[in-house]
Scaffold this motif. Structure first.
Motif, mmCIF file in Angstrom:
data_model
loop_
_atom_site.group_PDB
_atom_site.id
_atom_site.type_symbol
_atom_site.label_atom_id
_atom_site.label_comp_id
_atom_site.label_asym_id
_atom_site.label_seq_id
_atom_site.Cartn_x
_atom_site.Cartn_y
_atom_site.Cartn_z
ATOM 1 N N LEU A 65 0.849 -1.188 0.000
ATOM 2 C CA LEU A 65 0.000 0.000 0.000
ATOM 3 C C LEU A 65 0.885 1.239 0.000
ATOM 4 N N ASN A 66 0.685 2.117 -0.973
ATOM 5 C CA ASN A 66 1.405 3.384 -1.040
ATOM 6 C C ASN A 66 0.398 4.497 -0.775
ATOM 7 N N LYS A 67 0.417 5.017 0.461
ATOM 8 C CA LYS A 67 -0.595 5.980 0.889
ATOM 9 C C LYS A 67 -0.020 6.808 2.031
ATOM 10 N N SER A 68 -0.235 8.081 2.009
ATOM 11 C CA SER A 68 0.320 8.919 3.065
ATOM 12 C C SER A 68 -0.192 8.460 4.423
ATOM 13 N N ALA A 119 2.019 0.150 -7.308
ATOM 14 C CA ALA A 119 2.303 1.076 -6.213
ATOM 15 C C ALA A 119 3.130 2.274 -6.668
ATOM 16 N N ASP A 165 -6.821 0.055 6.611
ATOM 17 C CA ASP A 165 -5.686 -0.122 5.703
ATOM 18 C C ASP A 165 -4.579 -0.933 6.375
ATOM 19 N N GLU A 181 -3.529 9.601 5.729
ATOM 20 C CA GLU A 181 -4.687 9.040 5.020
ATOM 21 C C GLU A 181 -4.819 7.537 5.229
ATOM 22 N N THR A 182 -3.836 6.910 5.888
ATOM 23 C CA THR A 182 -3.857 5.467 6.096
ATOM 24 C C THR A 182 -4.716 5.139 7.303
ATOM 25 N N THR A 183 -5.809 4.446 7.078
ATOM 26 C CA THR A 183 -6.766 4.145 8.136
ATOM 27 C C THR A 183 -6.379 2.870 8.881
ATOM 28 N N GLY A 214 4.790 7.092 2.494
ATOM 29 C CA GLY A 214 3.655 6.370 1.929
ATOM 30 C C GLY A 214 3.656 4.891 2.229
#
Length: 225
Positions: free
Chosen positions: A83-86, A185, A94, A89-91, A140
């Protein structure tokens, strides 16, 4: 001939591992949610079925598949979720998704298979350079890289707990490989290695590495740090 279980076999490194082990005459159980790519190979010494290792009931399928196996010589925990996500924003969901695949499934499958493994068996878990303490980190990847760090520690713990009766446990922290998962990703990024090249290295290490290593992290990357 070795009896080998490989996870994450529908594409990338896992797919290459299945082909290479099978072509060398070994018996392989290929585990992936999508079994079609392996079925399409038509390899006689390879068995596969749809298997989602985040679903508890699917472990019953694995247990049934290896009932008649005298032993499991090699287990390669290769399946992974990236997973590439800030971070902001990562729940929690996630994190749970990534850890279910990258940590919890590794632990559960290893626990299931261990009673079938001989003293000279080998559990090889695929980690990432991103999970290695002191290595270069990328924004990320909080969920992904931390999960890959977790399986490094798990491997060290297993090696200590089973050091008297075996098998051996080692973890490979690999660098960038040009897989579909990497492209998803990091679109456009060009890795220095192809899946077949990394697959060949992992295959050879799985067959012989337990003679030299136990509870060890090996960094398999052409770049530093």
């Amino acid at each position: 001939m070795k009896n080998i279980i490989i996870t994450g076999t529908s594409r990338g490194i896992g797919y290459e591992l299945v082909k290479q082990f099978a072509n060398d005459g070994h018996r392989v159980l290929a585990l992936s949610r999508n079994e079609q790519p392996i079925q399409d190979l038509g390899l006689e010494n390879v068995s596969c079925f749809p298997c989602d290792l985040t679903e508890p009931q699917d472990y019953k399928k694995v247990a049934t598949a290896i009932t008649d196996w005298e032993s499991v010589d090699i287990l390669i925990n290769n399946a992974g979720a990236l997973l590439n996500k800030s971070f902001l924003e990562t729940t929690t969901e996630d994190f749970e998704m990534v850890y279910k695949v990258n940590v919890f499934a590794v632990a559960e499958l290893t626990r299931l298979v261990l009673p079938k493994m001989p003293k000279n068996g080998h559990v090889v878990t695929i980690s990432s350079m991103g999970g290695v303490q002191g290595s270069m980190k990328f924004p990320g990847l909080s969920a992904y890289s931390s999960s890959k760090g977790a399986v490094i520690t798990l491997t060290e713990l297993w090696a200590e707990e089973f050091k008297e009766k075996g098998p051996s446990f080692n973890v490979l922290a690999i660098g960038a490989v040009q897989t579909e998962m990497l492209e998803e990703a990091f679109p456009g990024y060009q890795a220095p290695l192809q899946p077949s090249e990394m697959g060949n290295y992992i295959k050879n290490f799985s067959l012989t590495g337990h003679q030299f290593y136990n509870g060890k992290l090996l960094q398999v990357s052409s770049s530093t740090p």
